[in-house]
Motif scaffolding. Sequence first.
Motif, PDB file in Angstrom:
ATOM      1  N   VAL A  92       0.834  -1.199   0.000  1.00 25.19           N
ATOM      2  CA  VAL A  92       0.000   0.000   0.000  1.00 25.19           C
ATOM      3  C   VAL A  92       0.873   1.256   0.000  1.00 25.19           C
ATOM      4  O   VAL A  92       0.576   2.249  -0.684  1.00 25.19           O
ATOM      5  CB  VAL A  92      -0.946  -0.002   1.214  1.00 25.19           C
ATOM      6  CG1 VAL A  92      -1.719   1.313   1.292  1.00 25.19           C
ATOM      7  CG2 VAL A  92      -1.902  -1.183   1.144  1.00 25.19           C
ATOM      8  N   PHE A  93       1.953   1.205   0.764  1.00 21.16           N
ATOM      9  CA  PHE A  93       2.791   2.395   0.924  1.00 21.16           C
ATOM     10  C   PHE A  93       4.078   2.335   0.103  1.00 21.16           C
ATOM     11  O   PHE A  93       4.775   3.340  -0.022  1.00 21.16           O
ATOM     12  CB  PHE A  93       3.146   2.569   2.405  1.00 21.16           C
ATOM     13  CG  PHE A  93       1.941   2.747   3.289  1.00 21.16           C
ATOM     14  CD1 PHE A  93       1.245   3.937   3.300  1.00 21.16           C
ATOM     15  CD2 PHE A  93       1.490   1.706   4.088  1.00 21.16           C
ATOM     16  CE1 PHE A  93       0.129   4.108   4.100  1.00 21.16           C
ATOM     17  CE2 PHE A  93       0.372   1.868   4.906  1.00 21.16           C
ATOM     18  CZ  PHE A  93      -0.312   3.071   4.901  1.00 21.16           C
ATOM     19  N   LEU A  94       4.400   1.150  -0.437  1.00 21.52           N
ATOM     20  CA  LEU A  94       5.638   1.010  -1.213  1.00 21.52           C
ATOM     21  C   LEU A  94       5.373   0.089  -2.400  1.00 21.52           C
ATOM     22  O   LEU A  94       5.696  -1.102  -2.379  1.00 21.52           O
ATOM     23  CB  LEU A  94       6.759   0.452  -0.322  1.00 21.52           C
ATOM     24  CG  LEU A  94       8.182   0.442  -0.905  1.00 21.52           C
ATOM     25  CD1 LEU A  94       8.623   1.863  -1.271  1.00 21.52           C
ATOM     26  CD2 LEU A  94       9.162  -0.171   0.091  1.00 21.52           C
ATOM     27  N   GLY A  95       4.764   0.642  -3.444  1.00 17.88           N
ATOM     28  CA  GLY A  95       4.420  -0.138  -4.630  1.00 17.88           C
ATOM     29  C   GLY A  95       5.547  -0.197  -5.628  1.00 17.88           C
ATOM     30  O   GLY A  95       5.489   0.424  -6.699  1.00 17.88           O
ATOM     31  N   SER A  96       6.600  -0.931  -5.288  1.00 19.53           N
ATOM     32  CA  SER A  96       7.778  -1.043  -6.145  1.00 19.53           C
ATOM     33  C   SER A  96       8.345  -2.462  -5.991  1.00 19.53           C
ATOM     34  O   SER A  96       7.823  -3.281  -5.234  1.00 19.53           O
ATOM     35  CB  SER A  96       8.838  -0.019  -5.736  1.00 19.53           C
ATOM     36  OG  SER A  96       9.276  -0.273  -4.410  1.00 19.53           O
ATOM     37  N   TYR A  97       9.425  -2.722  -6.733  1.00 18.76           N
ATOM     38  CA  TYR A  97      10.076  -4.037  -6.600  1.00 18.76           C
ATOM     39  C   TYR A  97      10.482  -4.290  -5.158  1.00 18.76           C
ATOM     40  O   TYR A  97      10.225  -5.368  -4.604  1.00 18.76           O
ATOM     41  CB  TYR A  97      11.295  -4.111  -7.512  1.00 18.76           C
ATOM     42  CG  TYR A  97      12.079  -5.396  -7.339  1.00 18.76           C
ATOM     43  CD1 TYR A  97      11.719  -6.549  -8.030  1.00 18.76           C
ATOM     44  CD2 TYR A  97      13.175  -5.449  -6.473  1.00 18.76           C
ATOM     45  CE1 TYR A  97      12.433  -7.733  -7.858  1.00 18.76           C
ATOM     46  CE2 TYR A  97      13.899  -6.628  -6.296  1.00 18.76           C
ATOM     47  CZ  TYR A  97      13.516  -7.764  -6.991  1.00 18.76           C
ATOM     48  OH  TYR A  97      14.210  -8.941  -6.811  1.00 18.76           O
ATOM     49  N   THR A  98      11.089  -3.309  -4.520  1.00 20.69           N
ATOM     50  CA  THR A  98      11.519  -3.467  -3.128  1.00 20.69           C
ATOM     51  C   THR A  98      10.329  -3.719  -2.210  1.00 20.69           C
ATOM     52  O   THR A  98      10.375  -4.582  -1.331  1.00 20.69           O
ATOM     53  CB  THR A  98      12.278  -2.215  -2.660  1.00 20.69           C
ATOM     54  OG1 THR A  98      13.411  -2.003  -3.504  1.00 20.69           O
ATOM     55  CG2 THR A  98      12.731  -2.366  -1.211  1.00 20.69           C
ATOM     56  N   GLY A  99       9.249  -2.960  -2.442  1.00 20.53           N
ATOM     57  CA  GLY A  99       8.064  -3.136  -1.615  1.00 20.53           C
ATOM     58  C   GLY A  99       7.481  -4.530  -1.729  1.00 20.53           C
ATOM     59  O   GLY A  99       7.134  -5.156  -0.718  1.00 20.53           O
ATOM     60  N   PHE A 100       7.383  -5.042  -2.947  1.00 14.09           N
ATOM     61  CA  PHE A 100       6.818  -6.380  -3.121  1.00 14.09           C
ATOM     62  C   PHE A 100       7.773  -7.468  -2.638  1.00 14.09           C
ATOM     63  O   PHE A 100       7.331  -8.529  -2.180  1.00 14.09           O
ATOM     64  CB  PHE A 100       6.430  -6.602  -4.576  1.00 14.09           C
ATOM     65  CG  PHE A 100       5.095  -6.004  -4.918  1.00 14.09           C
ATOM     66  CD1 PHE A 100       3.923  -6.618  -4.509  1.00 14.09           C
ATOM     67  CD2 PHE A 100       5.015  -4.806  -5.608  1.00 14.09           C
ATOM     68  CE1 PHE A 100       2.692  -6.056  -4.794  1.00 14.09           C
ATOM     69  CE2 PHE A 100       3.792  -4.240  -5.897  1.00 14.09           C
ATOM     70  CZ  PHE A 100       2.619  -4.874  -5.492  1.00 14.09           C
ATOM     71  N   LEU A 101       9.064  -7.219  -2.722  1.00 11.54           N
ATOM     72  CA  LEU A 101      10.019  -8.180  -2.177  1.00 11.54           C
ATOM     73  C   LEU A 101       9.863  -8.284  -0.659  1.00 11.54           C
ATOM     74  O   LEU A 101       9.785  -9.391  -0.098  1.00 11.54           O
ATOM     75  CB  LEU A 101      11.445  -7.763  -2.538  1.00 11.54           C
ATOM     76  CG  LEU A 101      12.565  -8.667  -1.993  1.00 11.54           C
ATOM     77  CD1 LEU A 101      12.420 -10.091  -2.521  1.00 11.54           C
ATOM     78  CD2 LEU A 101      13.933  -8.086  -2.364  1.00 11.54           C
ATOM     79  N   VAL A 102       9.785  -7.119   0.024  1.00 11.60           N
ATOM     80  CA  VAL A 102       9.569  -7.117   1.475  1.00 11.60           C
ATOM     81  C   VAL A 102       8.225  -7.757   1.814  1.00 11.60           C
ATOM     82  O   VAL A 102       8.113  -8.529   2.774  1.00 11.60           O
ATOM     83  CB  VAL A 102       9.645  -5.673   2.019  1.00 11.60           C
ATOM     84  CG1 VAL A 102       9.254  -5.635   3.505  1.00 11.60           C
ATOM     85  CG2 VAL A 102      11.040  -5.099   1.829  1.00 11.60           C
ATOM     86  N   HIS A 103       7.219  -7.437   1.011  1.00  9.51           N
ATOM     87  CA  HIS A 103       5.877  -7.998   1.214  1.00  9.51           C
ATOM     88  C   HIS A 103       5.924  -9.527   1.226  1.00  9.51           C
ATOM     89  O   HIS A 103       5.401 -10.174   2.149  1.00  9.51           O
ATOM     90  CB  HIS A 103       4.965  -7.490   0.094  1.00  9.51           C
ATOM     91  CG  HIS A 103       3.696  -8.258  -0.084  1.00  9.51           C
ATOM     92  ND1 HIS A 103       2.649  -8.200   0.810  1.00  9.51           N
ATOM     93  CD2 HIS A 103       3.296  -9.110  -1.067  1.00  9.51           C
ATOM     94  CE1 HIS A 103       1.660  -8.968   0.383  1.00  9.51           C
ATOM     95  NE2 HIS A 103       2.035  -9.533  -0.748  1.00  9.51           N
ATOM     96  N   PHE A 104       6.547 -10.119   0.229  1.00  7.14           N
ATOM     97  CA  PHE A 104       6.557 -11.581   0.139  1.00  7.14           C
ATOM     98  C   PHE A 104       7.489 -12.220   1.169  1.00  7.14           C
ATOM     99  O   PHE A 104       7.251 -13.341   1.611  1.00  7.14           O
ATOM    100  CB  PHE A 104       6.917 -12.030  -1.282  1.00  7.14           C
ATOM    101  CG  PHE A 104       5.722 -12.097  -2.195  1.00  7.14           C
ATOM    102  CD1 PHE A 104       4.834 -13.168  -2.111  1.00  7.14           C
ATOM    103  CD2 PHE A 104       5.465 -11.099  -3.106  1.00  7.14           C
ATOM    104  CE1 PHE A 104       3.727 -13.236  -2.936  1.00  7.14           C
ATOM    105  CE2 PHE A 104       4.353 -11.149  -3.937  1.00  7.14           C
ATOM    106  CZ  PHE A 104       3.474 -12.231  -3.852  1.00  7.14           C
ATOM    107  N   ILE A 105       8.538 -11.523   1.561  1.00  2.00           N
ATOM    108  CA  ILE A 105       9.392 -12.054   2.630  1.00  2.00           C
ATOM    109  C   ILE A 105       8.603 -12.125   3.942  1.00  2.00           C
ATOM    110  O   ILE A 105       8.676 -13.115   4.684  1.00  2.00           O
ATOM    111  CB  ILE A 105      10.662 -11.192   2.788  1.00  2.00           C
ATOM    112  CG1 ILE A 105      11.601 -11.413   1.597  1.00  2.00           C
ATOM    113  CG2 ILE A 105      11.378 -11.522   4.098  1.00  2.00           C
ATOM    114  CD1 ILE A 105      12.819 -10.515   1.596  1.00  2.00           C
ATOM    115  N   LEU A 106       7.827 -11.076   4.222  1.00  2.00           N
ATOM    116  CA  LEU A 106       6.997 -11.093   5.430  1.00  2.00           C
ATOM    117  C   LEU A 106       5.880 -12.131   5.326  1.00  2.00           C
ATOM    118  O   LEU A 106       5.516 -12.763   6.325  1.00  2.00           O
ATOM    119  CB  LEU A 106       6.413  -9.707   5.678  1.00  2.00           C
ATOM    120  CG  LEU A 106       7.402  -8.625   6.102  1.00  2.00           C
ATOM    121  CD1 LEU A 106       6.698  -7.272   6.230  1.00  2.00           C
ATOM    122  CD2 LEU A 106       8.080  -9.004   7.423  1.00  2.00           C
ATOM    123  N   ILE A 107       5.320 -12.324   4.123  1.00  4.10           N
ATOM    124  CA  ILE A 107       4.329 -13.377   3.920  1.00  4.10           C
ATOM    125  C   ILE A 107       4.960 -14.734   4.234  1.00  4.10           C
ATOM    126  O   ILE A 107       4.350 -15.597   4.882  1.00  4.10           O
ATOM    127  CB  ILE A 107       3.811 -13.374   2.467  1.00  4.10           C
ATOM    128  CG1 ILE A 107       2.979 -12.115   2.203  1.00  4.10           C
ATOM    129  CG2 ILE A 107       2.983 -14.625   2.179  1.00  4.10           C
ATOM    130  CD1 ILE A 107       1.621 -12.109   2.842  1.00  4.10           C
TER     131      ILE A 107
END
Length: 460
Positions: A95-110
């Motif tokens: 929601v707050f970081l819609g970029s490659y880095t944001g999605f990488l962090v997103h999936f690591i936390l998932i």
Amino acid sequence: MLGLRLPANPAVGRTVRLTYGFQFFFGLLLWVPVFYQYQKLVGLSDGEIFGIQSIYYVVFCLLEIPTGMLADRFDYRTSLAAGAGVLVAANLVPVFLGSYTGFLVHFILIALARSLVSGAQSAYLYEYLHASGAGEHYLRVEGVGRAYSLVGKIVYWPVIGLLMAWNLPSPYWLTAINAGVALVFALKLPPILGGRRVTGKTASLVAGVGGALSALRSSRWLVLLMVQGIAMFTLVRICQVNLFQPILESKSLSVSWYGAVLAAMTVFEALGAARPHRLRRAIGPVGSVFTLTIVMALCLGVVVFVGAFPTVVLLCVFAVATGISFPVQKQLLNDSIPDSRYRATLLSMESIVDRAVCALVAVALGAYLAAGRLDEFLVLSAVVTCAVMGLLAVLLLAVRKHRSDRRVPAVRRGDQEPACEAASASPGLAGSTTLSGSAELEGRFPGSQLRSREVDQVGN
């Protein structure tokens, strides 16, 4: 309640309902039908998208054993609550970081959230029901819980594309809210009756790994069951998450249909999950998982040669097989674990292998898609899966024959009832192979919490 008769004990019934609530909201990842298109909209390439998926699987593998050990060492409920809390944070990142880095962090936390929950959820339910004298309900409770976890997806997935068009990050906002509700359910779960005292090897986390590996080495049957689950899990994960959108795209279906198709698949998966015992009774638990895995592989292979509507039908058949197979596979693994002190750790070890294979497949899938060779990948997946399952069938038969041959002299010396020998030698993979294995484990591991009724249940 999807045909399930809850245990007569009110406390057990309440706990079962709480586990249903946790599974429902924790598994309600509303962005699944659109995340591929979502990431494309924010500028990610196919290579970046599938590269993140591969990293997700690797991270999951690295986290599975530590989180499983912590669940065994401390408390399953704490692990479930922690997983739900991490999931809230994970879904706020895009929601707050819609970029490659944001999605990488997103999936690591998932990956962290799911690793905290993967072994602990099944272990808590299994141990709680058996400690409460309701172990015979485990298979149906597990199956119906999975079915309930799919119900919300049936409601939301058909409209998730419209929600994303109305407000781009809305799928992630809603998923974060769902995770918060799951956290509330986790905090309300009661302790396992009798407590879980940490003694012996489990007093040390490092020693806990040694104990789990020792238990694994003692049972070739358990190892083969874990391997059997790899093909099933890989097919399901790759199809429902990684292949689903590219398959529909290759059939020229509009993205507005994606949620509806995935919802239809979910309906059939829920129906299968609510009735896993029927096929299990007909051909046995091992035979059920073998048959269903081959059906799933053939569905993916045949998709290559048909149009859009038959593809949707095949995906729904795939979903029915998925719904039936997961609860049966979970009970097979739980009933075959020789020492319950290491239950969550052993279940996590199985998940590690699953995700490791998925990581490799995701990398290969990205390469095939980049080269425009999706059809070739689907056919190859079906052929490899069928070959692996055939080889595994031979190994399982060999293990069962070795166990039966070794058991016959012991039965004669002990003047035991011939029914024991008959149970060990029952014909076919679909028979009660796990019966003799569980009985053997009970004798070899007197500290195990396996009970005679569990052994009888597996043999039915």
